[in-house]
Design a protein around this motif. Structure first.
Motif, PDB file in Angstrom:
ATOM      1  N   UNK A 110      -4.193  -0.577 -10.375  1.00 44.48           N
ATOM      2  CA  UNK A 110      -3.067   0.079  -9.769  1.00 44.48           C
ATOM      3  C   UNK A 110      -2.994   1.622 -10.249  1.00 44.48           C
ATOM      4  N   UNK A 111      -3.560   2.004 -11.571  1.00 48.15           N
ATOM      5  CA  UNK A 111      -3.589   3.487 -11.759  1.00 48.15           C
ATOM      6  C   UNK A 111      -4.541   4.306 -11.171  1.00 48.15           C
ATOM      7  N   UNK A 112      -6.154   3.568 -11.075  1.00 49.88           N
ATOM      8  CA  UNK A 112      -6.809   4.400 -10.297  1.00 49.88           C
ATOM      9  C   UNK A 112      -6.585   4.472  -8.701  1.00 49.88           C
ATOM     10  N   UNK A 113      -5.995   3.471  -8.285  1.00 51.58           N
ATOM     11  CA  UNK A 113      -6.015   3.665  -6.658  1.00 51.58           C
ATOM     12  C   UNK A 113      -4.543   4.788  -6.682  1.00 51.58           C
ATOM     13  N   UNK A 127      -5.009   8.305  -4.519  1.00 52.90           N
ATOM     14  CA  UNK A 127      -4.161   8.543  -3.587  1.00 52.90           C
ATOM     15  C   UNK A 127      -3.471  10.071  -3.439  1.00 52.90           C
ATOM     16  N   UNK A 128      -2.934  10.226  -4.680  1.00 57.80           N
ATOM     17  CA  UNK A 128      -2.151  11.376  -5.105  1.00 57.80           C
ATOM     18  C   UNK A 128      -3.007  12.513  -5.381  1.00 57.80           C
ATOM     19  N   UNK A 156      -0.804   5.034   2.971  1.00 54.98           N
ATOM     20  CA  UNK A 156      -0.124   4.385   1.915  1.00 54.98           C
ATOM     21  C   UNK A 156      -0.311   2.806   2.069  1.00 54.98           C
ATOM     22  N   UNK A 157      -0.487   2.235   3.225  1.00 50.13           N
ATOM     23  CA  UNK A 157      -0.862   0.931   3.464  1.00 50.13           C
ATOM     24  C   UNK A 157      -2.087   0.557   3.223  1.00 50.13           C
ATOM     25  N   UNK A 158      -2.951   1.657   3.304  1.00 50.40           N
ATOM     26  CA  UNK A 158      -4.739   1.690   3.085  1.00 50.40           C
ATOM     27  C   UNK A 158      -4.785   1.479   1.457  1.00 50.40           C
ATOM     28  N   UNK A 159      -3.916   2.319   0.805  1.00 52.11           N
ATOM     29  CA  UNK A 159      -4.214   2.332  -0.501  1.00 52.11           C
ATOM     30  C   UNK A 159      -3.568   1.098  -1.104  1.00 52.11           C
ATOM     31  N   UNK A 160      -2.281   0.468  -0.708  1.00 50.31           N
ATOM     32  CA  UNK A 160      -1.900  -0.762  -1.177  1.00 50.31           C
ATOM     33  C   UNK A 160      -2.626  -2.017  -0.867  1.00 50.31           C
ATOM     34  N   UNK A 161      -3.665  -1.974   0.449  1.00 48.14           N
ATOM     35  CA  UNK A 161      -4.528  -2.974   0.512  1.00 48.14           C
ATOM     36  C   UNK A 161      -5.612  -3.021  -0.468  1.00 48.14           C
ATOM     37  N   UNK A 162      -6.087  -1.771  -0.633  1.00 46.09           N
ATOM     38  CA  UNK A 162      -7.114  -1.606  -1.369  1.00 46.09           C
ATOM     39  C   UNK A 162      -6.742  -2.051  -3.084  1.00 46.09           C
ATOM     40  N   UNK A 163      -5.508  -1.727  -3.429  1.00 43.93           N
ATOM     41  CA  UNK A 163      -5.122  -1.956  -4.827  1.00 43.93           C
ATOM     42  C   UNK A 163      -4.940  -3.522  -5.046  1.00 43.93           C
ATOM     43  N   UNK A 164      -4.301  -4.146  -3.746  1.00 44.46           N
ATOM     44  CA  UNK A 164      -4.370  -5.656  -3.787  1.00 44.46           C
ATOM     45  C   UNK A 164      -5.418  -6.389  -4.154  1.00 44.46           C
TER      46      UNK A 164
END
Length: 503
Positions: free
Chosen positions: A405-408, A412-413, A378-386
């Motif tokens: 936001x949608x792509x990341x 992830x999911x 989740x933290x990796x995905x969050x940083x990528x999204x930012x």
């Protein structure tokens, strides 16, 4: 206790969601008319910033719910009291710290975000009072854990409904008594939190009268034990902030307060859908915890798979309606000037048809106490999204933020959530993946059908829009019953209805 309240919980969740839609849409339009779109944009941004403070306790609260549910399901009252009181007094301390950390917002908010001229002081109070509302919720979170452990989301929703009504009453009353101010909105948030927590505390006394506030039952070892679970959830919450709650801040800093205000209007619909999915998906948590505690892994897997399918089919309808009727919604809700935001709305909400379907699987990692890797991912995905949101915002504006936001979330999911849930249960990797494409296509089909109806009927007011949406909903319900549900699932629904009628 585990699954017996599922029907009542779902009905109360749907009732709260329906009221939340009506109130939220009216309130957003009301605030925009009274304050202007740039000033209104600070309201959801305040909630977002308050959510950053919530990281302090979100991990601990989720862990408390897990440990308290297990203790109460086993009848271990002494341990349950220790968990409750340890989290209660720790939460009280954290609530005070949150308020202290929020004090600098009163004077220095404009140094952090772009604030429209003339709103600096008001904006500071808006943010501080919103943090105060969250502090109240933090203090009462231990009482919420009791309601959660008893699987009584219907009582939780009673508090949510009263809080929602109270928020509207307070903000309208303050606006009528004097010139509308941003801090009035913050005060309504604080009052709503107090009202909701009052109901939750009353409900917890009814559900578990033996669990009382006793400072003598506070235990640092229990806090440390619960925190061992909560620590990685804490990491996951930071990732969630970067993955879901960073959009408005990026829009404010990269594009400006006015455009951030317009983006906040679109995100209102995404937020409604997410909140609905959270309250619906939340009802599956306690049964999964109990099934795992009882060693019924096969039943847990079957229940989790049905939960994902149920969530996907249920969320396909509202997600498809919002996407398909996006232009009509914006025109009727806010006016023709906002119709160009329709594509942004579709991009911000369309992916939720699949992403929200997988929400129940988060309870699997919680039930099995495997929360490390979900936090890391989740933290990796969050940083990528930012990073992606900042880069794409500079190139494509609001569209770029929505795409990022949608792509990341989809990546992830699709690649992690279902596969990891299967791994921790020692089952084949594709156990929960099967049917994902089908659920997404159902959501797309509803969206296309809604778009076709909106073009053919061209609704011009709320009544005709509701009728158009009802037409799509009825057709979807019939199709889902005869073609999307299996014979076993239809028989299960009929059986539950018969049992309810015999009571």
């Amino acid at each position: 206790m585990g699954q017996g309240k599922l029907g009542a919980n779902l009905i109360s969740n749907v009732a709260f969601f329906a009221l939340n839609i009506v109130v939220s849409l009216w309130l957003v339009s009301y605030l925009v008319r009274q304050l202007g779109v740039a000033a209104y944009g600070l309201v959801p941004l305040a909630v977002t910033v308050a959510g950053y403070f919530n990281v302090i306790t979100a991990g601990l609260n989720a862990a408390v719910g897990r440990h308290l549910t297990v203790a109460m399901s086993k009848g271990d009252h002494a341990r349950a009291s220790s968990i409750f009181n340890s989290s209660l007094w720790a939460g009280a301390l954290v609530a005070v710290i949150m308020c202290l950390l929020g004090l600098p917002l009163l004077e220095h908010l404009a140094d952090v975000i772009e604030v429209p001229a003339g709103f600096e002081t008001d904006a500071g109070w808006l943010f501080f009072l919103t943090v105060g509302g969250l502090a109240v919720t933090t203090f009462g979170s231990s009482y919420q854990s009791i309601v959660y452990s008893r699987n009584r989301f219907d009582l939780q929703n009673l508090g949510n409904i009263l809080g929602l009504v109270g928020r509207v009453v307070v903000v309208v009353a303050l606006f009528q008594l004097s010139m509308p101010k941003l801090w009035h909105v913050g005060m309504s948030v604080l009052c709503a939190s107090l009202l909701t927590m009052g109901v939750v505390m009353w409900a917890s006394r009814r559900l578990a009268p033996d669990l009382k506030a006793r400072p003598s039952d506070f235990s640092w070892p229990v806090v440390k034990e619960v925190s061992s679970t909560g620590g990685w959830i804490f990491v996951a919450q930071i990732g969630t902030l970067l993955l879901v709650n960073i959009d408005l801040l990026v829009a404010n800093k990269v594009i400006g307060a006015a455009e951030a205000g317009r983006y906040a209007l679109v995100l209102q619909w995404s937020l409604l859908l997410r909140n609905f999915a959270l309250v619906i998906g939340g009802v599956f948590g306690p049964p999964m915890l109990i099934l795992f505690a009882e060693g019924k892994v096969d039943e847990l897997i079957s229940y989790a798979r049905r939960s994902v399918r149920f969530m996907g089919l249920m969320m396909a309808l509202p997600v498809g309606l919002v996407c398909g009727f996006s232009e009509s919604i914006l025109r009727i809700w806010l006016g023709a000037d906002y119709v160009p935001l329709a594509l942004v709305m579709v991009l911000a909400t369309g992916h939720l048809g699949l992403n929200l379907a997988y929400l129940p699987l988060n309870h699997v990692s919680m039930a099995t106490n495997n929360v490390k890797w979900p936090g890391v991912v989740q933290i990796i995905a969050g940083l990528v999204n930012l990073a992606a949101a900042i880069l794409l915002a500079q190139a494509w504006g609001l569209l770029g933020i929505a795409v990022a936001g949608g792509a990341v979330l989809l990546v992830r999911n699709t690649l992690f959530t279902p596969i990891y849930a299967a791994k921790v249960l020692h089952r084949p990797a594709l156990t929960f993946v099967r049917g994902a494409l089908f659920l997404f296509l159902v959501s797309v089909a509803v969206g296309l059908a809604s778009w076709g109806v909106s073009r053919f009927l061209a609704p011009q007011h709320w009544g005709s829009l509701a009728a158009s949406g009802a037409l799509v909903s009825v057709v979807y319900a019939v199709m889902a019953w005869f073609f999307l549900l299996s014979t076993t699932e239809r028989a299960g629904v009929v059986d539950k209805i018969r049992r309810k009628l015999k009571r």
